[in-house]
Design a protein around this motif. Structure first.
Motif, PDB file in Angstrom:
ATOM      1  N   ALA A 455      19.204  -7.288 -17.186  1.00  0.00           N
ATOM      2  CA  ALA A 455      19.494  -6.978 -15.953  1.00  0.00           C
ATOM      3  C   ALA A 455      19.365  -5.091 -15.738  1.00  0.00           C
ATOM      4  O   ALA A 455      19.870  -6.143 -14.223  1.00  0.00           O
ATOM      5  CB  ALA A 455      21.028  -6.541 -17.415  1.00  0.00           C
ATOM      6  N   MET A 456      18.945  -4.174 -16.041  1.00  0.00           N
ATOM      7  CA  MET A 456      18.427  -3.636 -14.898  1.00  0.00           C
ATOM      8  C   MET A 456      16.889  -3.569 -14.444  1.00  0.00           C
ATOM      9  O   MET A 456      17.151  -3.079 -13.221  1.00  0.00           O
ATOM     10  CB  MET A 456      18.306  -2.209 -15.969  1.00  0.00           C
ATOM     11  N   GLN A 457      16.576  -4.436 -14.717  1.00  0.00           N
ATOM     12  CA  GLN A 457      14.635  -4.299 -14.222  1.00  0.00           C
ATOM     13  C   GLN A 457      15.167  -5.851 -13.405  1.00  0.00           C
ATOM     14  O   GLN A 457      14.423  -5.504 -11.953  1.00  0.00           O
ATOM     15  CB  GLN A 457      13.737  -5.691 -15.404  1.00  0.00           C
ATOM     16  N   ILE A 458      15.912  -6.766 -12.794  1.00  0.00           N
ATOM     17  CA  ILE A 458      16.325  -6.763 -11.999  1.00  0.00           C
ATOM     18  C   ILE A 458      16.991  -6.616 -11.283  1.00  0.00           C
ATOM     19  O   ILE A 458      16.424  -6.885  -9.850  1.00  0.00           O
ATOM     20  CB  ILE A 458      17.295  -8.754 -12.482  1.00  0.00           C
ATOM     21  N   LYS A 459      17.998  -5.729 -11.201  1.00  0.00           N
ATOM     22  CA  LYS A 459      18.626  -5.368 -10.034  1.00  0.00           C
ATOM     23  C   LYS A 459      17.708  -3.944  -9.408  1.00  0.00           C
ATOM     24  O   LYS A 459      17.788  -4.439  -8.832  1.00  0.00           O
ATOM     25  CB  LYS A 459      19.868  -4.070 -11.053  1.00  0.00           C
ATOM     26  N   TYR A 460      17.172  -3.572 -10.425  1.00  0.00           N
ATOM     27  CA  TYR A 460      16.266  -3.160  -9.755  1.00  0.00           C
ATOM     28  C   TYR A 460      15.441  -3.483  -8.860  1.00  0.00           C
ATOM     29  O   TYR A 460      14.913  -2.888  -7.843  1.00  0.00           O
ATOM     30  CB  TYR A 460      14.874  -2.295 -11.067  1.00  0.00           C
ATOM     31  N   GLU A 461      14.331  -5.144  -9.032  1.00  0.00           N
ATOM     32  CA  GLU A 461      13.771  -5.826  -8.614  1.00  0.00           C
ATOM     33  C   GLU A 461      14.374  -6.216  -7.320  1.00  0.00           C
ATOM     34  O   GLU A 461      13.723  -6.290  -6.158  1.00  0.00           O
ATOM     35  CB  GLU A 461      13.310  -6.142  -8.893  1.00  0.00           C
ATOM     36  N   GLN A 462      15.946  -6.453  -7.436  1.00  0.00           N
ATOM     37  CA  GLN A 462      16.980  -6.629  -6.277  1.00  0.00           C
ATOM     38  C   GLN A 462      17.077  -5.290  -5.184  1.00  0.00           C
ATOM     39  O   GLN A 462      16.753  -5.689  -3.722  1.00  0.00           O
ATOM     40  CB  GLN A 462      17.973  -7.040  -6.866  1.00  0.00           C
ATOM     41  N   GLN A 463      17.129  -4.314  -5.503  1.00  0.00           N
ATOM     42  CA  GLN A 463      16.987  -3.307  -5.194  1.00  0.00           C
ATOM     43  C   GLN A 463      15.860  -2.639  -4.151  1.00  0.00           C
ATOM     44  O   GLN A 463      15.511  -2.366  -3.486  1.00  0.00           O
ATOM     45  CB  GLN A 463      18.032  -1.827  -5.440  1.00  0.00           C
ATOM     46  N   GLU A 464      14.701  -3.190  -4.944  1.00  0.00           N
ATOM     47  CA  GLU A 464      13.250  -2.739  -4.664  1.00  0.00           C
ATOM     48  C   GLU A 464      13.701  -3.697  -3.140  1.00  0.00           C
ATOM     49  O   GLU A 464      13.046  -3.240  -2.137  1.00  0.00           O
ATOM     50  CB  GLU A 464      12.299  -3.110  -5.491  1.00  0.00           C
ATOM     51  N   GLN A 465      13.293  -5.028  -3.370  1.00  0.00           N
ATOM     52  CA  GLN A 465      13.578  -5.424  -2.041  1.00  0.00           C
ATOM     53  C   GLN A 465      14.427  -5.518  -0.839  1.00  0.00           C
ATOM     54  O   GLN A 465      13.991  -5.657   0.165  1.00  0.00           O
ATOM     55  CB  GLN A 465      13.513  -7.565  -2.861  1.00  0.00           C
ATOM     56  N   ALA A 466      15.485  -4.987  -1.569  1.00  0.00           N
ATOM     57  CA  ALA A 466      16.944  -4.802  -0.487  1.00  0.00           C
ATOM     58  C   ALA A 466      16.189  -3.590   0.387  1.00  0.00           C
ATOM     59  O   ALA A 466      15.990  -3.337   1.444  1.00  0.00           O
ATOM     60  CB  ALA A 466      17.899  -4.731  -1.081  1.00  0.00           C
TER      61      ALA A 466
END
Length: 613
Positions: A455-466
């Motif tokens: 979940a943290m990895q997905i959240k990190y990738e989403q935040q990085e994309q944002a």
């Protein structure tokens, strides 16, 4: 008799600085003699606020930090601590140190949340609203100010804070051209300023009330509103004289300048007595204004020059404008808006005198300082955008951490429940179930850890994309602004150069030149041109000529301005707001432009302008 009046005025305002210093000294005396910690902190914060309002940021920070240390000695979280954080945040907002300001706002919120007193939260919301004003985030400003008001349990006990909140709301609705709400909030601010006993706050409220009445007078031209404009200014001026030192000299000088400006704008200043009133009022402002506040001084000289021009005394008017120009231009970082207005007045004056060489020279300086203003505003806008991005990023990180903490908490509850069940079960069958339970708990932890990691990895990738998307949008916005921002200066300079060259050609041919008519036309063109400069960007150099060539009838200066607005893609509502007209007038202007370009009813005017541009 006039000489005596001048001497009395001089004596009165030579003591103005001493009176203000005497008031500050009296606060310092009270501070030095104070034996009660709470009273000492209150005086320290009162002085810090005074120095902040007087733009003495170093002294303000020093006193605010001293009050913070003293408040922390009493307890880690109390109202005085939150107020100290709020004051420090406001000081750093004034100096455009937004990062430092945000840090103190966060500290103010943390301090307030640990207290039972909701008033502490009101101060934190107020500091947040002040920062949002600086970042031009009007919606968040409105939200913060309303939240601050909602968290004040007894408004009568905090009149000064309530006054400041209503004053900021007045500013928001004034910007939105909501005259009804603007009037309501400034009247509320005035009511609480009277209750607070803060004379400088009261004087500023009177001055703002005068501005609001000027909107009503311009809309209705009813004499009762004209009287209402001047009375609050007279009340503010009386406060300065009645309470020496308690109204800041900048506030007083601005009130005097506004009063003289309203005399020129709304009254028949051909009356010799009114002219003398204007000169006397400006003389008072020039004597009291603090050294270094060149924008107020230059505005005073500008009013005197306008009065001299009305008397056709161009030499004296030139002298006043030159003084204002020299005063502003010698500064390392002058107030560019005032400086450009002074230079535009010099262009008009020298054009009226027939001195086209100097008129052209001053026009070139207008272009130079306009470019410098553009650079300054671009840097400030970039700084604000970066601050907004960083704040948004931090808020997202905080939300993510809060969600993670909540998930961990739920997992802990679940784990405790499982342990409880396991303990009860173990009571009956400890030996047989012992190894299975241990394995189940270990497996649960492993799965939970893997789930959290995923979940943290997905959240990190989403935040990085944002983040990358936000950075790209920021770069695109900056590039767009750099590609667009030069338009208005080129537009204005080209127009004025053509007027001057045309006049020179006529003179060279011996033809008569109606200078008065040209000045009137140029004045109408100039009156709102500064407002266009930051919106209109890099147009084709032959844009106006192309418009004239394609038009079947002569285009006026106002027609050209409408064309420029439409070319930029502004809608009817936005154009109406900029020109202070009804949307119906804008639609009529579009219809007339279609006629002048001989376009059919079905032809889109905006597409047509972009095609020929």
């Amino acid at each position: 008799m006039l000489r005596l009046i001048g001497i009395l005025i001089g004596l009165s305002f030579c003591t103005g600085g001493w009176a203000q210093q005497r008031y500050v000294d009296s606060l310092h005396t009270l501070l030095n003699n104070s034996k009660e910690p709470e009273k000492t902190i209150t005086l320290q914060q009162q002085l810090a606020e005074w120095y902040r309002s007087d733009e003495q940021e170093t002294a303000a920070i020093e006193l605010a930090e001293i009050s913070l240390k003293a408040a922390l000695k009493i307890s880690e979280n109390n109202l005085a601590v939150t107020k100290a954080y709020a004051i420090l945040s406001n000081i750093y907002t004034n100096t455009e140190n937004y990062e430092q300001s945000k840090e103190y706002i966060d500290k103010a919120y943390k301090s307030a949340e640990k207290q039972d007193n909701s008033l502490a939260l009101a101060y934190a919301h107020y500091a947040s609203g002040v920062l949002q004003i600086a970042l031009f985030n009007t919606e968040n400003t409105l939200k913060s100010m309303q939240q601050a008001l909602d968290n004040i349990p007894n408004k009568e006990a905090e009149p000064e804070l309530v006054c400041k909140l209503y004053y900021q709301l007045y500013g928001i609705y004034t910007e939105w051209n909501d005259e009804q709400k603007s009037m309501r909030y400034i009247q509320n601010a005035l009511l609480y300023a009277l209750k607070s006993g803060n004379k400088n706050l009261l004087a500023n409220s009177y001055s703002a009330l005068s501005v609001t009445y000027s909107f009503r007078y311009e809309a209705t031209h009813e004499k009762k509103y004209l009287d209402s404009i001047m009375q609050p200014l007279d009340d503010a001026i009386s406060l300065y004289k009645q309470y020496p030192g308690q109204v800041m000299k900048n506030t007083y000088a601005n009130c005097l300048n506004n009063k003289a400006s309203y005399y020129l704008k709304y009254y028949d200043y051909s009356d010799p007595q009114l002219k003398q009133k204007i000169r006397t009022t400006i003389s008072e402002a020039l004597q009291v204004v603090p050294e270094g506040n060149d924008a107020i001084i230059a505005s005073a000289y500008g009013i005197l020059s306008e009065l001299s021009m009305s008397e056709n005394d161009l030499t004296t008017a030139d002298g006043y404008l030159t003084k204002a120009y020299n005063l502003l231009s010698r500064k390392k970082n002058p107030y560019y808006h005032t400086l450009i207005n002074v230079l535009n007045s010099l262009v008009s004056l020298h054009t009226k005198k027939g001195d086209y060489k100097n008129a052209l020279a001053y026009q070139q300086k207008v272009t130079h300082y306009s470019n410098m203003l553009f650079d300054q505003e671009s840097a400030s806008a970039t700084k604000r955008l970066e601050a907004q991005f960083e704040f948004s990023k931090k808020e997202q990180e905080i939300i993510a951490l809060q969600e993670h903490a909540a998930a961990r908490k739920r997992q802990n509850y679940l784990l405790l429940a499982l342990l409880g069940i396991g303990s009860v079960s173990a009571f009956f069958m400890f030996r047989s179930y012992h190894y299975n339970l241990k394995y189940a708990i270990a497996r649960e932890k492993q799965l939970t850890a893997e789930k959290n990691e995923t979940a943290m990895q997905i959240k990190y990738e989403q935040q990085e994309q944002a983040r990358l998307k936000a950075e790209q949008e920021l770069l695109t916005l900056q590039q767009q602004k750099l590609n667009d921002e030069v338009m208005a200066n080129q537009l204005q300079l080209q127009h004025k150069n053509e007027v001057l060259l045309h006049m020179q050609e006529k003179q060279a041919k011996g033809e008569s030149v109606n200078i008065q008519q040209i000045i009137r036309e140029e004045s109408i063109m100039n009156s709102d041109f500064e407002k266009v400069k930051f919106s209109i960007q890099e147009i084709h150099p032959n844009f106006f000529k192309t418009l004239g060539d394609n038009a079947k009838h002569r285009l006026t200066a106002l027609d050209l301005k409408y064309c420029a607005y439409l070319y930029l893609g502004m809608d009817t509502k936005r154009i109406a707001q900029l020109l202070h007209v009804e949307p119906k007038s804008v639609r009529m202007a579009k219809y007339r432009l279609k006629q002048k370009f001989n376009l059919g009813l079905d032809t889109d005017l905006v597409n047509y302008l972009k095609q020929i541009g």
